[in-house]
Design an enzyme around this catalytic site. Structure first.
Site, PDB file in Angstrom:
ATOM      1  N   TRP A   1      27.535  35.917  32.962  1.00 24.19           N
ATOM      2  CA  TRP A   1      26.300  36.223  32.998  1.00 24.19           C
ATOM      3  C   TRP A   1      26.097  37.601  32.631  1.00 24.19           C
ATOM      4  O   TRP A   1      24.904  38.227  32.400  1.00 24.19           O
ATOM      5  CB  TRP A   1      25.803  36.075  34.509  1.00 24.19           C
TER       6      TRP A   1
ATOM      7  N   ASP B   1      23.631  23.915  25.838  1.00 22.17           N
ATOM      8  CA  ASP B   1      24.849  24.588  24.742  1.00 22.17           C
ATOM      9  C   ASP B   1      26.035  23.853  24.980  1.00 22.17           C
ATOM     10  O   ASP B   1      26.804  24.043  25.818  1.00 22.17           O
ATOM     11  CB  ASP B   1      24.926  26.308  25.073  1.00 22.17           C
TER      12      ASP B   1
ATOM     13  N   GLU C   1      30.920  30.963  40.285  1.00 16.63           N
ATOM     14  CA  GLU C   1      29.840  30.838  39.540  1.00 16.63           C
ATOM     15  C   GLU C   1      28.933  29.830  40.862  1.00 16.63           C
ATOM     16  O   GLU C   1      28.042  30.263  41.416  1.00 16.63           O
ATOM     17  CB  GLU C   1      29.444  30.343  38.389  1.00 16.63           C
TER      18      GLU C   1
ATOM     19  N   TYR D   1      18.708  30.942  39.735  1.00 19.87           N
ATOM     20  CA  TYR D   1      19.007  29.868  40.564  1.00 19.87           C
ATOM     21  C   TYR D   1      19.520  30.080  41.877  1.00 19.87           C
ATOM     22  O   TYR D   1      18.766  29.452  42.918  1.00 19.87           O
ATOM     23  CB  TYR D   1      20.720  29.181  39.871  1.00 19.87           C
TER      24      TYR D   1
ATOM     25  N   ARG E   1      17.580  20.881  30.929  1.00 21.60           N
ATOM     26  CA  ARG E   1      16.409  20.889  29.906  1.00 21.60           C
ATOM     27  C   ARG E   1      17.092  21.622  28.542  1.00 21.60           C
ATOM     28  O   ARG E   1      16.473  21.101  27.342  1.00 21.60           O
ATOM     29  CB  ARG E   1      15.337  21.874  30.260  1.00 21.60           C
TER      30      ARG E   1
ATOM     31  N   CYS F   1      18.391  26.378  32.885  1.00 18.80           N
ATOM     32  CA  CYS F   1      18.783  25.410  31.806  1.00 18.80           C
ATOM     33  C   CYS F   1      18.939  24.026  32.945  1.00 18.80           C
ATOM     34  O   CYS F   1      18.569  22.983  32.563  1.00 18.80           O
ATOM     35  CB  CYS F   1      20.043  25.787  31.212  1.00 18.80           C
TER      36      CYS F   1
HETATM   37  N1  MHF Z   1      23.940  30.455  24.673  1.00 17.59           N
HETATM   38  C1  MHF Z   1      24.140  30.328  26.020  1.00 17.59           C
HETATM   39  N2  MHF Z   1      24.917  29.322  26.288  1.00 17.59           N
HETATM   40  C2  MHF Z   1      25.122  29.385  27.534  1.00 17.59           C
HETATM   41  O1  MHF Z   1      25.989  28.543  28.079  1.00 17.59           O
HETATM   42  C3  MHF Z   1      24.547  30.000  28.611  1.00 17.59           C
HETATM   43  C4  MHF Z   1      23.668  31.225  28.045  1.00 17.59           C
HETATM   44  N3  MHF Z   1      23.538  31.198  26.926  1.00 17.59           N
HETATM   45  N4  MHF Z   1      23.189  31.934  29.079  1.00 17.59           N
HETATM   46  C5  MHF Z   1      23.068  31.748  30.479  1.00 17.59           C
HETATM   47  C6  MHF Z   1      24.543  30.895  30.903  1.00 17.59           C
HETATM   48  C7  MHF Z   1      25.775  31.720  30.837  1.00 17.59           C
HETATM   49  N5  MHF Z   1      26.856  30.829  30.525  1.00 17.59           N
HETATM   50  C8  MHF Z   1      27.873  30.787  29.826  1.00 17.59           C
HETATM   51  C9  MHF Z   1      28.051  32.249  29.311  1.00 17.59           C
HETATM   52  C10 MHF Z   1      29.143  32.385  28.347  1.00 17.59           C
HETATM   53  C11 MHF Z   1      30.155  31.545  28.525  1.00 17.59           C
HETATM   54  C12 MHF Z   1      31.415  31.525  27.611  1.00 17.59           C
HETATM   55  O2  MHF Z   1      31.527  32.816  27.046  1.00 17.59           O
HETATM   56  N6  MHF Z   1      32.419  31.046  27.782  1.00 17.59           N
HETATM   57  C13 MHF Z   1      33.738  31.341  27.179  1.00 17.59           C
HETATM   58  C14 MHF Z   1      34.739  32.082  28.041  1.00 17.59           C
HETATM   59  C15 MHF Z   1      34.724  31.608  29.561  1.00 17.59           C
HETATM   60  C16 MHF Z   1      35.215  32.705  30.511  1.00 17.59           C
HETATM   61  O3  MHF Z   1      35.316  33.687  30.287  1.00 17.59           O
HETATM   62  O4  MHF Z   1      35.527  32.041  31.688  1.00 17.59           O
HETATM   63  C17 MHF Z   1      34.535  29.950  27.075  1.00 17.59           C
HETATM   64  O5  MHF Z   1      35.339  29.712  26.294  1.00 17.59           O
HETATM   65  O6  MHF Z   1      33.998  28.933  27.846  1.00 17.59           O
HETATM   66  C18 MHF Z   1      29.979  30.189  29.062  1.00 17.59           C
HETATM   67  C19 MHF Z   1      28.860  29.858  29.900  1.00 17.59           C
HETATM   68  C20 MHF Z   1      26.036  29.523  30.327  1.00 17.59           C
HETATM   69  N7  MHF Z   1      25.012  29.835  30.062  1.00 17.59           N
HETATM   70  O1  LIG Z   2      24.038  26.753  32.360  1.00 17.49           O
HETATM   71  C1  LIG Z   2      23.589  26.923  31.495  1.00 17.49           C
HETATM   72  C2  LIG Z   2      22.663  27.965  30.994  1.00 17.49           C
HETATM   73  C3  LIG Z   2      22.487  28.052  29.722  1.00 17.49           C
HETATM   74  N1  LIG Z   2      22.610  27.264  28.628  1.00 17.49           N
HETATM   75  C4  LIG Z   2      22.327  27.479  27.305  1.00 17.49           C
HETATM   76  C5  LIG Z   2      21.349  26.291  26.711  1.00 17.49           C
HETATM   77  C6  LIG Z   2      20.754  27.290  25.662  1.00 17.49           C
HETATM   78  O2  LIG Z   2      21.529  27.336  24.429  1.00 17.49           O
HETATM   79  C7  LIG Z   2      20.746  28.616  26.256  1.00 17.49           C
HETATM   80  C8  LIG Z   2      19.376  28.961  26.981  1.00 17.49           C
HETATM   81  O3  LIG Z   2      18.338  29.381  25.856  1.00 17.49           O
HETATM   82  P1  LIG Z   2      16.751  28.874  26.306  1.00 17.49           P
HETATM   83  O4  LIG Z   2      16.053  29.258  24.961  1.00 17.49           O
HETATM   84  O5  LIG Z   2      16.306  29.294  27.383  1.00 17.49           O
HETATM   85  O6  LIG Z   2      17.041  27.375  26.274  1.00 17.49           O
HETATM   86  O7  LIG Z   2      21.566  28.624  27.384  1.00 17.49           O
HETATM   87  C9  LIG Z   2      23.672  25.932  29.125  1.00 17.49           C
HETATM   88  O8  LIG Z   2      24.079  25.308  28.222  1.00 17.49           O
HETATM   89  N2  LIG Z   2      23.928  26.066  30.354  1.00 17.49           N
END
Ligand code: MHF
Ligand SMILES: O=c1ccn([C@H]2C[C@H](O)[C@@H](COP(=O)(O)O)O2)c(=O)[nH]1
Length: 269
Positions: free
Chosen positions: A80, A174, A58, A94, A171, A146
């Protein structure tokens, strides 16, 4: 990674429950800061196993200025997928803002390259900033940034070599799924920038706006809080890389990563 566990328990105990955009519900706080001294080890969460592949690819993808998930998919990274359109595009997220911010009269600004030059030529400047938050473009993004602004800081050390620190303003965070990735990603970026600029690594300072735990992650968080953190791994970058655009996946080695088993959680879309 006690700092991360402290954040989890702080939010569980003191956070406010609210509804959120995704309809899941969160418990959160507004404003928090963690600091990682990078010389003490690479800050990768050890109380659940993280995917090195997703983190490194990433960051390389951001640095390439890419905003289409094609490269991530080719490398088995799915994080993503949920946000891309039918062509794999995420809009001006980004990579676009870091490398090709569009200003007035068609001026295109490579913020990453400018900050590398500034760190080399004017290290003690207080203006080493990269912003992904471009108000003119936010509405066209699949998700507004974020991790939206970061700043570098160069300071002398007793050994005569300067060290490079980085502070991120996030900002929205999660804490269970995104934050472990964000910490490791910016720590890696700081190491890369330090190598390019011939500096030692200093601290990574992680500053949060809305830091939240989704309600469907509470159980996973409680499980994680029963686990004892393990010693941190070390990062080894290929020392032959001398440009920020020169890093490939193979140039990044994380040595001695020992972690408790992975804990799955659903991502809120
Ligand atoms: N709700 C939410 N949380 C996020 O952290 C987040 C978003 N949305 N939207 C955009 C990006 C995408 N990101 C993500 C999305 C998915 C995982 C996730 O599912 N992680 C799992 C599997 C990781 C993998 O496949 O490598 C984990 O257990 O960490 C982590 C970060 C961070 N961001
Ligand atoms: O790198 C990242 C990207 C996204 N997030 C999380 C933070 C929020 O839970 C969602 C984004 O939702 P918004 O409503 O736009 O705030 O994704 C993260 O922690 N880290």
């Amino acid at each position: 990674m006690q700092q991360y566990l402290d954040l989890l328990s702080h939010v569980m105990e003191n956070g406010t429950d609210r509804m959120d955009r995704t309809g899941t519900g969160t418990r959160g706080v507004f404003g928090h800061q963690m600091r990682f001294v990078l010389s003490e080890g690479f800050p990768m969460v050890t109380t659940k196993k993280l995917h090195k592949k997703s983190i490194v690819h990433e960051l390389i993808w951001f640095l390439a200025g890419d905003t289409n998930i094609g490269y991530l998919q080719e490398n088995g990274v799915k994080i993503w997928d949920e946000w891309a359109d039918e062509n794999g595009d995420l809009g001006p997220v980004y990579g676009k803002q870091w490398r090709r911010w569009e200003g007035p009269e068609g001026r295109v600004i490579d913020q990453v390259k400018s900050v590398v030059e500034a760190i080399k030529n004017n290290p003690y400047s207080r203006r080493h900033i990269v912003s992904a938050w471009n108000p003119a473009d936010v509405d066209d993004m699949a998700l507004p940034p974020c991790h939206c602004l970061f700043q570098f800081f160069v300071a002398p050390q007793e050994n005569g070599k300067d060290k490079l620190s980085c502070q991120l303003y996030q900002r929205s965070a999660d804490i269970f799924l995104g934050v472990p990735f964000n910490i490791a990603s910016y720590a890696l970026l700081t190491h890369m920038m330090a190598q390019i600029c011939d500096l030692d690594v200093g601290d990574f300072v992680h500053t949060f706006g809305d830091a939240h735990i989704y309600s469907n992650h509470f159980e996973q968080v409680r499980e994680q809080l029963t686990r004892a953190p393990k010693p941190l791994p070390r990062l080894k970058l290929n020392p032959d890389v001398t440009e920020i655009d020169g890093f490939t996946y193979a140039d990044v080695k994380i040595l001695g990563y020992e972690a408790h088993p992975h804990i799955a959680g659903k991502v809120a879309v």
